[in-house]
Motif scaffolding. Structure first.
Motif, short mmCIF file in Angstrom:
data_model
loop_
_atom_site.label_atom_id
_atom_site.label_comp_id
_atom_site.label_asym_id
_atom_site.label_seq_id
_atom_site.Cartn_x
_atom_site.Cartn_y
_atom_site.Cartn_z
N ARG A 74 20.83 12.64 -60.89
CA ARG A 74 21.63 13.02 -62.04
C ARG A 74 21.14 12.21 -63.23
O ARG A 74 21.52 11.03 -63.39
N ALA A 75 20.27 12.77 -64.06
CA ALA A 75 19.66 12.01 -65.16
C ALA A 75 20.55 12.01 -66.39
O ALA A 75 20.58 11.04 -67.14
N LEU A 76 21.27 13.11 -66.62
CA LEU A 76 22.23 13.17 -67.73
C LEU A 76 23.53 13.75 -67.19
O LEU A 76 23.52 14.69 -66.39
N GLY A 118 19.45 1.80 -73.77
CA GLY A 118 19.98 1.81 -72.42
C GLY A 118 18.95 1.24 -71.47
O GLY A 118 17.77 1.12 -71.80
N ALA A 119 19.39 0.89 -70.29
CA ALA A 119 18.51 0.30 -69.30
C ALA A 119 17.48 1.33 -68.85
O ALA A 119 17.64 2.52 -69.08
N SER A 120 16.46 0.82 -68.20
CA SER A 120 15.44 1.72 -67.68
C SER A 120 16.08 2.66 -66.66
O SER A 120 16.87 2.22 -65.82
N GLY A 121 15.77 3.94 -66.77
CA GLY A 121 16.32 4.92 -65.84
C GLY A 121 17.70 5.41 -66.24
O GLY A 121 18.32 6.19 -65.52
N SER A 122 18.17 5.02 -67.44
CA SER A 122 19.50 5.43 -67.86
C SER A 122 19.53 6.86 -68.41
O SER A 122 20.59 7.41 -68.66
N GLY A 123 18.35 7.44 -68.62
CA GLY A 123 18.31 8.85 -69.06
C GLY A 123 17.87 9.03 -70.50
O GLY A 123 18.00 10.13 -71.05
N SER A 161 14.83 9.07 -71.97
CA SER A 161 13.73 10.02 -72.17
C SER A 161 14.19 11.44 -71.84
O SER A 161 13.78 12.40 -72.51
N THR A 162 15.03 11.56 -70.83
CA THR A 162 15.52 12.88 -70.48
C THR A 162 16.30 13.48 -71.64
O THR A 162 16.11 14.65 -72.00
N LEU A 163 17.14 12.66 -72.26
CA LEU A 163 17.91 13.14 -73.41
C LEU A 163 16.97 13.55 -74.55
O LEU A 163 17.16 14.58 -75.20
N1 LIG Z 1 10.83 14.78 -63.00
C1 LIG Z 1 11.77 14.01 -62.43
N2 LIG Z 1 12.13 14.21 -61.15
C2 LIG Z 1 13.07 13.47 -60.57
N3 LIG Z 1 13.74 12.47 -61.19
C3 LIG Z 1 13.44 12.23 -62.47
C4 LIG Z 1 12.44 12.97 -63.17
N4 LIG Z 1 12.35 12.50 -64.43
C5 LIG Z 1 13.25 11.50 -64.52
N5 LIG Z 1 13.89 11.34 -63.36
C6 LIG Z 1 14.96 10.39 -63.10
O1 LIG Z 1 15.96 10.55 -64.09
C7 LIG Z 1 16.48 9.29 -64.47
C8 LIG Z 1 16.35 9.12 -65.97
O2 LIG Z 1 14.99 9.02 -66.31
P1 LIG Z 1 14.48 8.77 -67.79
O3 LIG Z 1 13.00 8.90 -67.78
O4 LIG Z 1 15.24 9.62 -68.69
O5 LIG Z 1 14.88 7.25 -67.99
P2 LIG Z 1 14.64 6.31 -69.25
O6 LIG Z 1 15.94 5.88 -69.71
O7 LIG Z 1 13.75 6.97 -70.21
O8 LIG Z 1 13.90 5.07 -68.59
P3 LIG Z 1 12.74 4.15 -69.18
O9 LIG Z 1 13.39 3.22 -70.13
O10 LIG Z 1 12.21 3.45 -67.99
O11 LIG Z 1 11.74 5.05 -69.86
C9 LIG Z 1 15.72 8.24 -63.68
O12 LIG Z 1 16.50 7.87 -62.58
C10 LIG Z 1 14.49 8.96 -63.23
O13 LIG Z 1 14.06 8.46 -61.99
#
Ligand SMILES: Nc1ncnc2c1ncn2[C@@H]1O[C@H](COP(=O)(O)OP(=O)(O)OP(=O)(O)O)[C@@H](O)[C@H]1O
Ligand SMILES: [Mg+2]
Lengths: 402, 238
Positions: free
Chosen positions: B20-22, B39-44, B46-48
């Motif tokens: 669940r990324a977002l 937000g912390a690494s993996g907080s979502g 980049s997904t947003l």
């Molecule tokens: N293509 C994908 N398939 C499966 N999980 C994914 C995918 N892309 C991202 N995730 C997961 O979604 C979550 C959010 O990822 P995201 O890349 O948005 O984090 P982030 O906040 O940008 O982290 P960082 O600061 O490390 O760049 C993470 O747990 C990541 O493992």
């Protein structure tokens, strides 16, 4: 993306990935070069072959040759000799013959003043010109009385004339063939190089009787050409001639012919077999090389797509549609392969020019060959681009940019 | 300008496990804002950003851009939308090698159907202070200059929204501050900017801070002093 921009991008990419592009071009370069070279040569050789064959063995003619290869004179066994009398007798018995000419060929030294050269000397009858379809360009030919009187008159080819007379007018000039003096009465119509690569202007024609009695001591002829009145009856006439000659040579049923007999349609059949080989198999080989080249290009391009995921992702992010990406990679592959193909065409044509300097060929640039090669490399280039383009267009930009 | 309503994004891994990324993200961004997403690494984060930039589709929720619902556009329509309305800046600059700065900047125009594109590339390069480096290739430019070229590329088509994901992640502090001040001046000139960073010092350049944790918005508000600590270099640059 608009087409000019697409082409510009393709060229920019070729420049960015020079080594890869060079390897991609190699296949189409070699393929197109082979295709152009071979098809041009085949076409040149074919045109030349057809022309000489038509000239030497026109429609409705039959060639009878002695059993061995005694065309150039030399020792020969009694059996299997073909004499004028043999042919004359056979021709007497077979209806439907319009004209015929016996021929003997020897190599002899020819002299005029200080110049000496060695040429083919052909003996023929008064029907020589008509039967072989070659006349004199200047002066005159010899007639029946020259044959009957074994006159020492000669018709010389342009090459011979140039070699021993130089700028001097050869007509009326004196030459020696071996030790025998002749007078030049005519210069042969130019012929050029024949399909065996022989310069047919480097020869002399004299009355056969003179050649046989005065110059050499042969009594056998090399061959005779018989012109059939009705070309459609060529095969019947050839069969009858064969029977008559076998009877004269007293050949039993179980003995093979000691002469050979060939009709113009047989000769042309041989020519068309050669043509088929040239036209079918040889371009096939070039085509296969090109297709293999296409496979290599596709593989290299796929590798390039894998390497360039970031570029593809970036382009997608800034607005490239999947179709734009697809066309970019098709254009890049096609442009590279086609450029290689064009290089190959140039190389192939250069090769043909080089070979044409040493071989008797007619047309040295075959536009058909150029068109086939260019077309083939375009088809191969586009086909090779499809798979890499498809892969590139399917890339997810989010993954590609990570 | 931007209205995200209950956006959710679930990734399904090849193993069948889902991430669940977002989760129920609702966010409105007005024209002219400068938003930092932290937000912390993996907080979502980049997904947003990818959802905002129409690079990725949310699995739930609705996305409206200037009142137009862009949640369910086709691939080609999204590409056209990105080209005309959104500019991207990435952590790794993603410039084409052996290609001049100007050509790199003009790349988005290739995919544009705008007619009046003459001079846009030069203008964008001048705006990031690289008017004298147009013919340089990336290899001939410093990291900071390369990122400036990337910013110019993001600006060349005069987008409504500029998205920057860790634009200073590959740069040292002094150069990073330079990049941030470019973004600030772009914002002052009216450009809407969304910046993703996990560096509080960089976030302090923005005017609004959105904090993510585990795919949810945990705080959202204007940047007040004390919210983040500023690195001295950034202070100097300002
Ligand atoms: N293509 C994908 N398939 C499966 N999980 C994914 C995918 N892309 C991202 N995730 C997961 O979604 C979550 C959010 O990822 P995201 O890349 O948005 O984090 P982030 O906040 O940008 O982290 P960082 O600061 O490390 O760049 C993470 O747990 C990541 O493992
Ligand atoms: Mg991230």
């Amino acid at each position: 993306m608009k087409t000019p921009a697409l082409i510009r991008q393709a060229i920019r990419s070729m420049d960015r990935y020079r080594l890869r592009s060079a390897f991609m071009m190699l296949g189409s370069l070699v393929g197109a070069a082979a295709l152009t070279f071979v098809v041009s040569l085949a076409q040149g050789a074919e045109a030349k072959m057809l022309r000489t064959v038509k000239q030497v063995v026109g429609d409705g003619s039959v060639i009878v040759a002695g059993g061995g290869s005694r065309m150039m004179g030399g020792p020969h066994a009694a059996a299997g000799r073909l004499t004028i009398d043999d042919v004359a007798a056979a021709v007497q018995q077979v209806p439907g013959i319009e004209a015929w000419d016996p021929q003997a060929v020897v190599r002899e030294t020819v002299r005029h003043a200080d110049s000496t050269t060695e040429v083919r000397v052909i003996g023929g009858s008064e029907h020589w010109s008509r039967v072989w379809g070659r006349g004199v360009a200047r002066g005159e030919s010899f007639d029946r009385s020259a044959i009957e009187g074994s006159s020492r008159v000669a018709l010389i080819g342009e090459t011979v004339a140039h070699r021993i007379f130089g700028a001097e007018n050869p007509i009326g000039g004196d030459i020696r063939i071996g030790a025998v003096p002749f007078r030049v009465i005519g210069v042969l119509e130019p012929f050029g190089v024949d399909m065996h690569g022989m310069d047919r202007d480097d020869e002399i024609v004299v009355p056969l009787s003179t050649l046989m009695r005065r110059v050499t001591n042969i009594d056998a002829i090399g061959a005779a050409k018989i012109v059939v009145a009705d070309p459609r009856r060529e095969d019947t006439v050839a069969a009858s001639l064969r029977q008559a000659l076998r009877a004269r040579h007293r050949l039993d049923r179980d003995r093979p012919d000691d002469f050979s007999i060939m009709t113009s349609s047989q000769v042309q059949g041989m020519v068309s077999t050669i043509e088929r080989v040239l036209w079918l198999y040889v371009p096939l080989v070039g085509g296969i090389v090109l297709i293999i080249g296409g496979g290599v290009a596709a593989t290299l391009m796929l590798a390039s797509v894998n390497e360039r995921t970031a570029e593809i992702g970036l382009r997608t992010a800034i607005g490239a549609r999947p179709a734009d990406i697809r066309w970019q990679f098709i254009a890049e592959t096609a442009a590279t392969v086609v450029l290689g193909g064009l290089g190959g065409v140039v190389l192939g044509l250069a090769g043909v020019q080089l070979v044409a300097l040493h071989l008797p060929l007619d047309s040295t640039v075959s536009w058909a060959a150029v068109a086939i090669s260019v077309l083939a490399s375009i088809v191969v280039g586009f086909a090779a681009g499809v798979a890499p383009a498809q892969r590139a267009a399917r890339l997810n930009p989010v993954d590609a940019l990570r | 300008m931007i209205d995200l309503e209950s956006i959710g994004k679930t990734y399904t891994r090849q193993t069948g496990e889902s991430v669940r990324a977002l989760d129920d993200v609702s966010l409105r961004i007005e024209r002219g804002e400068f938003v930092a997403i932290v937000g912390a690494s993996g907080s979502g984060k980049s997904t947003l950003m990818n959802v905002l930039g129409l690079l990725d589709e949310p699995t739930e929720g609705r996305y409206r851009f200037d009142a137009e619902d862009v949640s369910n556009l086709s691939l080609a329509a999204r590409a056209g939308f990105r080209n005309a309305r959104i500019g991207f800046v990435f952590q790794s600059f993603h410039l084409l090698a052996r290609t001049s700065a100007l050509e790199n900047v003009e790349l988005p125009l290739l995919y544009s159907d705008r007619a009046d594109i003459a001079g846009l590339g030069e203008r964008a390069l001048a705006a990031v202070g690289l008017a004298d480096r147009m013919q340089h290739t990336p290899a001939e430019l410093s990291g900071g200059q390369q990122q400036r070229v990337a910013i110019a590329r993001a600006l060349v088509n005069e987008p409504d929204l500029l998205l920057a994901d860790e634009p200073t992640g590959n740069l040292d502090a002094a150069v990073a501050a330079e990049i941030m001040s470019i973004l600030q001046s772009l914002n002052r000139a009216g450009r809407t900017i969304v910046l993703v960073t996990h560096d509080p010092a960089m976030a302090s350049a923005a005017r609004r801070l959105v904090r993510l944790a585990h795919g949810r918005v945990v705080s959202d508000g204007p940047i007040a002093s004390g919210d983040i600590t500023l690195a001295p270099t950034v202070l100097e640059a300002r």
